[in-house]
Every structure is written in C-alpha cells, then in structure tokens.
Design a protein around this motif. Sequence first.
Motif, short mmCIF file in Angstrom:
data_model
loop_
_atom_site.label_atom_id
_atom_site.label_comp_id
_atom_site.label_asym_id
_atom_site.label_seq_id
_atom_site.Cartn_x
_atom_site.Cartn_y
_atom_site.Cartn_z
N GLN A 280 21.52 -3.93 -14.89
CA GLN A 280 20.40 -4.37 -14.06
C GLN A 280 19.70 -3.21 -13.36
N GLY A 281 20.16 -1.96 -13.62
CA GLY A 281 19.64 -0.81 -12.92
C GLY A 281 18.13 -0.71 -12.81
N PRO A 282 17.36 -1.06 -13.88
CA PRO A 282 15.91 -0.92 -13.78
C PRO A 282 15.26 -1.78 -12.69
N VAL A 283 15.96 -2.81 -12.17
CA VAL A 283 15.34 -3.57 -11.08
C VAL A 283 15.16 -2.71 -9.84
N PHE A 284 16.00 -1.70 -9.66
CA PHE A 284 15.82 -0.75 -8.56
C PHE A 284 14.47 -0.06 -8.73
N LEU A 285 14.18 0.38 -9.95
CA LEU A 285 12.93 1.08 -10.22
C LEU A 285 11.74 0.14 -10.09
N GLN A 286 11.89 -1.10 -10.56
CA GLN A 286 10.79 -2.06 -10.43
C GLN A 286 10.49 -2.37 -8.97
N GLN A 287 11.53 -2.45 -8.15
CA GLN A 287 11.28 -2.68 -6.72
C GLN A 287 10.53 -1.51 -6.10
N LEU A 288 10.89 -0.28 -6.49
CA LEU A 288 10.16 0.89 -6.00
C LEU A 288 8.70 0.83 -6.41
N ALA A 289 8.46 0.43 -7.66
CA ALA A 289 7.08 0.37 -8.15
C ALA A 289 6.25 -0.63 -7.36
N LEU A 290 6.86 -1.72 -6.93
CA LEU A 290 6.16 -2.69 -6.10
C LEU A 290 6.00 -2.19 -4.66
N LEU A 291 7.04 -1.60 -4.11
CA LEU A 291 7.03 -1.17 -2.71
C LEU A 291 6.13 0.03 -2.48
N GLU A 292 5.78 0.73 -3.54
CA GLU A 292 4.90 1.89 -3.40
C GLU A 292 3.55 1.52 -2.81
N GLY A 293 3.20 0.26 -2.91
CA GLY A 293 1.92 -0.19 -2.37
C GLY A 293 1.97 -0.62 -0.91
N PHE A 294 3.10 -0.41 -0.25
CA PHE A 294 3.25 -0.79 1.16
C PHE A 294 3.64 0.42 2.00
N ASP A 295 3.31 0.37 3.27
CA ASP A 295 3.64 1.47 4.18
C ASP A 295 4.95 1.15 4.89
N LEU A 296 6.05 1.37 4.18
CA LEU A 296 7.36 1.06 4.76
C LEU A 296 7.68 1.93 5.96
N SER A 297 7.21 3.18 5.95
CA SER A 297 7.48 4.07 7.08
C SER A 297 6.90 3.51 8.37
N ALA A 298 5.73 2.90 8.28
CA ALA A 298 5.11 2.32 9.47
C ALA A 298 5.84 1.06 9.92
N MET A 299 6.39 0.31 8.96
CA MET A 299 7.14 -0.90 9.32
C MET A 299 8.43 -0.56 10.05
N ASN B 109 2.30 -3.56 -11.88
CA ASN B 109 2.81 -3.72 -10.52
C ASN B 109 1.71 -3.99 -9.50
N ALA B 110 0.51 -3.50 -9.76
CA ALA B 110 -0.61 -3.85 -8.88
C ALA B 110 -0.90 -5.34 -8.96
N GLN B 111 -0.78 -5.88 -10.16
CA GLN B 111 -0.98 -7.32 -10.34
C GLN B 111 0.14 -8.13 -9.70
N ARG B 112 1.36 -7.69 -9.91
CA ARG B 112 2.51 -8.41 -9.35
C ARG B 112 2.53 -8.34 -7.82
N ARG B 113 2.08 -7.22 -7.28
CA ARG B 113 2.10 -7.02 -5.83
C ARG B 113 1.24 -8.07 -5.11
N LEU B 114 0.23 -8.59 -5.78
CA LEU B 114 -0.64 -9.59 -5.18
C LEU B 114 0.09 -10.90 -4.90
N LEU B 115 1.24 -11.10 -5.56
CA LEU B 115 2.01 -12.32 -5.34
C LEU B 115 2.79 -12.29 -4.03
N ILE B 116 2.90 -11.12 -3.42
CA ILE B 116 3.65 -10.99 -2.17
C ILE B 116 2.73 -11.35 -1.01
N THR B 117 3.10 -12.41 -0.29
CA THR B 117 2.32 -12.87 0.86
C THR B 117 3.19 -12.82 2.11
N ASP B 118 2.70 -13.37 3.19
CA ASP B 118 3.48 -13.39 4.44
C ASP B 118 4.52 -14.51 4.45
#
Length: 579
Positions: A268-287, A332-341
């Motif tokens: 399942q290792g690639p799910v780590f990489l897929q999560q990074l690809a999605l999270l790259e579009g968010f400012d985790l440092s600010a959170m 991942n840009a397309q998938r990222r749109l599925l993440i809401t509040d």
Amino acid sequence: MVASTHWIASATGMSVLERGGNAADAAVATGFVLQIVEPHLNGPGGEVPILVWSETDQEVSTICGQGVSPAAATIEAVTALGLDVMPGTGLLPAVVPGAFGAWTLLLELHGTMTLRQVLEPAIHYAEEGHPLLKRVSDAIGTMQELFTDEWPSSAATWMPGGQVPAAGSCFRNPVLAATLRRVISESEAAGGSREAQIRAARDCWYRGFVAEAIGDFCADNEVMDTSGERHRGLLTATDLALWEPTVEQPLTYDYHNYTVCKTGPWGQGPVFLQQLALLEGFDLSAMGPGSADWVHTILESCKLAFADREAWYGDPNFTDVPMAALLSPEYNAQRRLLITDTASVELRPGNPGGAQARLPRYPASPAGYENLIGSGEPTIAKSGETRGDTCHVDVVDANGMMISATPSGGWMQSSPTIPALGFCLSTRAQMFWLQEGLPNSLRPSARPRTTLTPSFALRDGKPWLAFGTPGGDAQDQWSLNYFLNLVHGNMNLQEGIDAPGFHSTHMPNSFFPRDAHPAEVYLESRFDSAVLDELRRRGHLVVVGEPWSEGRVSAVARDDGWLKAAANPRGNQGYAVGR
C-alpha cells in the motif's frame, strides 16, 4: 543507530554495529531477533519489504520479501469449498514465506558478515530464552482453547507443560533454534565464499528440508480457520522452490524539497505518495500540527488515496497499475476539488487517464466477527492487550548506509506451528479477493496487495530519513503524520513521534472480515477538546482513545552531520540506540 519495536532487537542490532558490522548486517540480525521476541507480530514464515540506501550506489532500492500465492490458488479452487472470502487464519491462505529470502538477499548484496554471525543472536534467544512480553502471554491465553482443541502443534510450542506461560517468564523455542542451526550447518557445508554460503542457505530454505516440511504439513493436515471449517493448505514445496526475492526500484514523489521513496503497488506504500500529491495543494504549515484544519485535511486526503488503493493496487506483474496517472498533477488537482469542509462518508476512487475504477463487492460483516480469534494483522480480539500489529526496524551506520524494513506475517496465532520447524506460515492470501477481474483478485503465483510499507526520504537530494511503523491500514497514516510533523511542524525526530496521533478507519479493512467504518477517526485523548468538537461538527465520527495509543513509529536520520534515532514510547517497548 538502530531503532525498532523491541528493545532486545535494537540492542542486538547495535551490538552488530559495535562488532564492525554495517547497517545491512545489523538490520538482518535485528530482523531475525524480532521473529523470536515478537512472535505474535512476525515470524520466520512471514514476509518483509526492505528499503536500502546504498552509499556505494548512491540510490535507494527495494528488496521484495513478499511471498506469492500457491500455483493451485485459483478463485475456483477456493470458492468450490463454499467460501466467498478467503479465511484469515489456517493453512488455506498461506503464501510462500518471503522473509528469509529477503533478509538473506540483503545480507548477500549489502552485508559483510556471515549468516552464522547474524543468526547467532536469534538462535541464542530461541535456545536460551527471552523474557516473554505481556502481550505475547495474553495472546497465547486468548488462543489457548483453539491451540488445545484444534492446533495441537501450536499448543506444544507455545504452551509448554500445557500452561499459558506468564508474562516475564523465560520462554524458549528449541525447535526453531534447531531449524536455524541446521540451515547454517548445511550452508557452510556447501563451502565457497560468504555470498555462496548465503545462497546455499536460501536453497536450504526454499529447495531443501524447510520447503519439504512446509509442503508436507500443508498436504497432510486439515485445520480449523476463521471460516469455521477445516481446510488443507494449497502451498507446496514446488511453490517455494520457484520463488526468489527480488530487487526493484522504489516509487518516488517529490514533495517540496523532499523525495519520498516507497515500495510498488504490491504494497500500500504508494498511498503515502498519493496523499502527498493531494496535500501539496494546501498550506499545512499555516494550519499547524494538531489543529482541526490539519487533521481534517489529512483525513480527507487519506480517504481519496485509500479509495484508489482499493480500486487500482495489485501485483504489477499481473495487473496494470496506473501509478504515473495517479501521481500526476492533473489528476490530483481534480481529486483535490472533492475535499470540502465536511467529512466524506463515501469511498470515492478516481478514474486516472479515463480508466474506469472498479471496486470489490465488500461482504457484509456477519454478527460475531468482532469476536473472532486469530484474524486481522494479527488482531486476535478487537479489545484489550491482545490487539497487535507488526514490527519495524531502521538502521543507519557510520558509512551512511540506511535501511527501513517492516517485517510481519507468520504470527503464532495465524496458523498452526509446523512441528518439524518450530514456526507457522503467513496467511497473507487473506488480502486477495475471490472475485474475477480486480487488480487484487486471487491468482496463482501472485503477490497479495499488502499493508507493509517501509519509508525513506531524501532532503535536498541527500539521504535523510528512514522510518516506518506497524499498524495494518494505519501504517501509511501514522508514518505520513510523522513525516508531516517533521516537515511542517519543525519537530525533531522524537517530538514527531510523541505528538498526538490519529488514524481513519473509513476505508475497508485489508484483513478478514474486511469491515469498514465510514467517516470514523480514532484520536488520542491528548488532542485539545475544541479540536475534537470541531471535527465532530464537520461530520467526523470521532472515537477518543487512550492518551498514548496511536502509532508505533521509529526512525533514524542523517541530519546536519549527525546520526539520529527515535523510537515509539507507546507500549513501553520500542527502543532507539546508538553511539
């Protein structure tokens, strides 16, 4: 530096380094000792994926120690027995035991010591004894009735004198010690170089007396499993003879100034990489770590990545896994749109490159499955001390070689002990689907899509961090959280482990009985109550656990001229050591 999930194993690895061995020698010795001191979490009949940074080659390689299904393991053969899900225990879900092959290949390619030198500590603890962990004693107690009534060879091994051994008692496995001694004796008798003798040992294991004993036991015994019926095994000596550990290139993803390396999609290792690809579009440092935004964003990314795991991952020797598309910026840009509040309650795989996702037909969980004995990784019961996971070890030596390995399988509660060998087989075939046309459908001689997933990261192109954790489906959640704590939270190695942890059970369980709990998340009680309330408001089904209950991470690092290590304090068992 050595860090692992057991203090004796870490101390063993350190003793190898102090005697002049390198990281490969130390990792192999540590791995074999883990089989002795954590028998409820791994064993000689299990498997191990290994990531290796070689200073000589200046690259990371993967050693695949995941054994394959038997040649006779077809969907038709299993469904003809009246089954629609592969049992979680017994002999029917047994696969080729890959751990011995992978550890010895690591020793052959990267080590300096002989097989005798690295096996001597494991033989010592099997022969002379080691203090039995409370979790092991509890596990044997839980299995006592099954061992006594159905698996007498396990009762003979784990209940000497017919009694459950007490926690802290000196426990021995002389039959396993004798097995390892015979392997050494036969390999040394073959003569030749160090490397030739290591290859001879693998021949002894996969084409000699070990393989013969495994094949005979599977053919001659019908044993009780989680189906409630007795079945023979499909595994044969020929299956072992045809298998070899392999060296592969890792999958990688560049995240900011880091490059993360994982195994291929047979794990399942690639799910780590897929999560990074999605999270790259968010400012985790600010959170900031531990905030409601931080936890929510990571959870929602996790759900999308794990949905793709369900739809697309499998042994790439048998199925086309579209990893390039799954990691692409466009996808991942397309998938990222599925993440809401709001917390998602759906399992939503994507369609990379326009391909149509197909999910398995997940079984309804019949009443009583929660009380089953011996299922999961390697869950015995879903409560109390008997719940287990697996093992992990990280090593770095003075020359810069770094290793991350996650040994598992061959748990003492997964299948009966083979009397002639002193160990049992991995039941990893429970992870296959008995449905045609899926990436992870049961096929002859295929690797099951496992959860085992060591991690390695480079920083600014230089080797930096070897890390990982036990934990089944939680492995690429806890290890991801750890990585993000370091990268965005500016924590040191130990602070990142000690930070409050969490994981989702939204995705279907990789293990029998394949249950799922949409939107459910487990968090340690050390999280701020306001964070827990906000997560509930967003629709997460929050389960508050014990204050130190989430994660089993260990790590070693090369950092600004220093070697560093850290281990998990949860359970008072992990240990990091170095000098």
